[in-house]
Motif scaffolding. Structure first.
Motif, PDB file in Angstrom:
ATOM      1  N   MET A 118       0.832  -1.207   0.000  1.00  0.00           N
ATOM      2  CA  MET A 118       0.000   0.000   0.000  1.00  0.00           C
ATOM      3  C   MET A 118       0.864   1.253   0.000  1.00  0.00           C
ATOM      4  O   MET A 118       0.575   2.237  -0.697  1.00  0.00           O
ATOM      5  N   GLN A 119       1.949   1.215   0.772  1.00  0.00           N
ATOM      6  CA  GLN A 119       2.849   2.363   0.824  1.00  0.00           C
ATOM      7  C   GLN A 119       3.523   2.594  -0.524  1.00  0.00           C
ATOM      8  O   GLN A 119       3.615   3.731  -1.003  1.00  0.00           O
ATOM      9  N   MET A 120       4.017   1.495  -1.133  1.00  0.00           N
ATOM     10  CA  MET A 120       4.717   1.621  -2.405  1.00  0.00           C
ATOM     11  C   MET A 120       3.763   2.012  -3.540  1.00  0.00           C
ATOM     12  O   MET A 120       4.137   2.759  -4.447  1.00  0.00           O
ATOM     13  N   ASN A 121       2.537   1.535  -3.490  1.00  0.00           N
ATOM     14  CA  ASN A 121       1.564   1.899  -4.510  1.00  0.00           C
ATOM     15  C   ASN A 121       1.283   3.407  -4.470  1.00  0.00           C
ATOM     16  O   ASN A 121       1.172   4.060  -5.516  1.00  0.00           O
ATOM     17  N   ARG A 122       1.189   3.938  -3.277  1.00  0.00           N
ATOM     18  CA  ARG A 122       0.955   5.369  -3.131  1.00  0.00           C
ATOM     19  C   ARG A 122       2.188   6.180  -3.523  1.00  0.00           C
ATOM     20  O   ARG A 122       2.074   7.253  -4.117  1.00  0.00           O
ATOM     21  N   MET A 123       3.361   5.659  -3.238  1.00  0.00           N
ATOM     22  CA  MET A 123       4.594   6.379  -3.513  1.00  0.00           C
ATOM     23  C   MET A 123       4.991   6.319  -4.986  1.00  0.00           C
ATOM     24  O   MET A 123       5.368   7.327  -5.592  1.00  0.00           O
ATOM     25  N   LEU A 124       4.905   5.130  -5.589  1.00  0.00           N
ATOM     26  CA  LEU A 124       5.423   4.923  -6.941  1.00  0.00           C
ATOM     27  C   LEU A 124       4.353   4.959  -8.024  1.00  0.00           C
ATOM     28  O   LEU A 124       4.658   5.216  -9.181  1.00  0.00           O
ATOM     29  N   ARG A 125       3.122   4.646  -7.666  1.00  0.00           N
ATOM     30  CA  ARG A 125       1.992   4.628  -8.596  1.00  0.00           C
ATOM     31  C   ARG A 125       2.291   3.850  -9.879  1.00  0.00           C
ATOM     32  O   ARG A 125       2.197   4.396 -10.986  1.00  0.00           O
ATOM     33  N   PRO A 126       2.640   2.562  -9.776  1.00  0.00           N
ATOM     34  CA  PRO A 126       2.882   1.756 -10.982  1.00  0.00           C
ATOM     35  C   PRO A 126       1.591   1.508 -11.737  1.00  0.00           C
ATOM     36  O   PRO A 126       0.502   1.496 -11.150  1.00  0.00           O
ATOM     37  N   ARG A 127       1.704   1.297 -13.030  1.00  0.00           N
ATOM     38  CA  ARG A 127       0.533   1.073 -13.878  1.00  0.00           C
ATOM     39  C   ARG A 127       0.690  -0.205 -14.693  1.00  0.00           C
ATOM     40  O   ARG A 127       1.807  -0.626 -14.996  1.00  0.00           O
ATOM     41  N   GLY A 128      -0.438  -0.804 -15.046  1.00  0.00           N
ATOM     42  CA  GLY A 128      -0.430  -1.963 -15.936  1.00  0.00           C
ATOM     43  C   GLY A 128       0.330  -3.142 -15.352  1.00  0.00           C
ATOM     44  O   GLY A 128       0.224  -3.459 -14.162  1.00  0.00           O
ATOM     45  N   TRP A 129       1.130  -3.811 -16.216  1.00  0.00           N
ATOM     46  CA  TRP A 129       1.876  -4.986 -15.801  1.00  0.00           C
ATOM     47  C   TRP A 129       2.907  -4.667 -14.735  1.00  0.00           C
ATOM     48  O   TRP A 129       3.283  -5.532 -13.936  1.00  0.00           O
ATOM     49  N   ARG A 130       3.369  -3.412 -14.691  1.00  0.00           N
ATOM     50  CA  ARG A 130       4.348  -3.032 -13.663  1.00  0.00           C
ATOM     51  C   ARG A 130       3.765  -3.137 -12.270  1.00  0.00           C
ATOM     52  O   ARG A 130       4.486  -3.374 -11.299  1.00  0.00           O
ATOM     53  N   ARG A 131       2.458  -2.966 -12.167  1.00  0.00           N
ATOM     54  CA  ARG A 131       1.811  -3.066 -10.861  1.00  0.00           C
ATOM     55  C   ARG A 131       1.895  -4.493 -10.321  1.00  0.00           C
ATOM     56  O   ARG A 131       2.149  -4.702  -9.133  1.00  0.00           O
TER      57      ARG A 131
END
Length: 242
Positions: A81-94
């Protein structure tokens, strides 16, 4: 090469080498070489992996091993959750980011001030650890398979030592130390009375109840184990790192 990438790669080398011990212990616990390798690649979180093979080696049921591993892997969901908020990856990178979100990649990202460096550090540490950890897991599994009886070399006790090594960095204050002592006592008392694998689940229940009724910060104890950029030593408060 940016500073964050250098930090990430250095952490990847140090952590990846430790995969040798998991590979050897996986085979020593009764898993085949490829079972050990696949488990490492799919589970990919050191504490959970050692917990799983520790329960299996002790004769515990698969459900108990899975439960112990899952409980220790909960912190990675918080990191996610922290990394998703910090890095905001999209698509397959997520999806890829979810797989390589561990202590080391989260700490490397959180230790950087610049958003681009956060991304570079995260991917350098996450992908680096994943590649080297699994490579050395294979090496350790092959080596362990060639060694024969693990008791001849002390490998039957190495899982405990590895587990303590993962726990030690988290004992930074009186409350974690007290919690560790209480959980250890619960485990020792439960060992002769319940099936293998259950004592660690009881200890986890005690820890969960402790955390539920504790008045400390909600995210206390969920921070990564290392501070790659050395901001704490430099006196930079944690709230100024992001």
């Amino acid at each position: 090469m940016s500073p964050a990438v250098k930090i990430g790669l250095s952490i990847a080398v140090a952590t990846g080498l430790y995969g040798v011990s998991f590979g050897a212990l996986g085979v020593a616990s009764g898993l085949g070489v490829w079972q050990t390798v696949v488990l490492s690649a799919l589970m990919f979180t050191g504490g959970s992996q050692f917990a799983f093979i520790g329960v299996v080696a002790g004769g515990g049921a698969g459900s108990a091993a899975f439960g112990a591993a899952t409980l220790l892997g909960v912190r990675n969901a918080v990191y996610g959750m922290q990394m998703n908020r910090m890095l905001r990856p999209r698509g397959w990178r997520r999806l890829l980011a979810a797989q390589v979100t561990i202590d080391e990649s989260a700490a490397t990202a959180a230790g950087q001030l610049d958003p681009d460096e956060q991304r570079r550090g995260f991917w350098a540490a996450g992908l680096g650890v994943f590649a080297l950890w699994n490579l050395f897991t294979l090496a350790g599994a092959l080596l362990g398979d060639a060694l024969g009886d693990p008791r001849r070399w002390g490998l039957d006790g190495a899982a405990v030592a590895a587990f303590l090594g993962l726990l030690w960095p988290r004992l930074r204050a009186r409350e974690p130390v007290a919690l560790a002592v209480v959980c250890a006592l619960v485990t020792v008392l439960a060992l002769p009375r319940v099936p293998p694998g259950v004592p660690i689940l009881l200890a986890a229940l005690v820890a969960a109840l402790w955390g539920w009724f504790s008045r400390g910060p909600a995210d206390e104890g969920l921070e990564p184990d290392v501070d790659p950029a050395g901001y704490e030593d430099a006196g930079v408060p944690s709230q100024e790192r992001h």
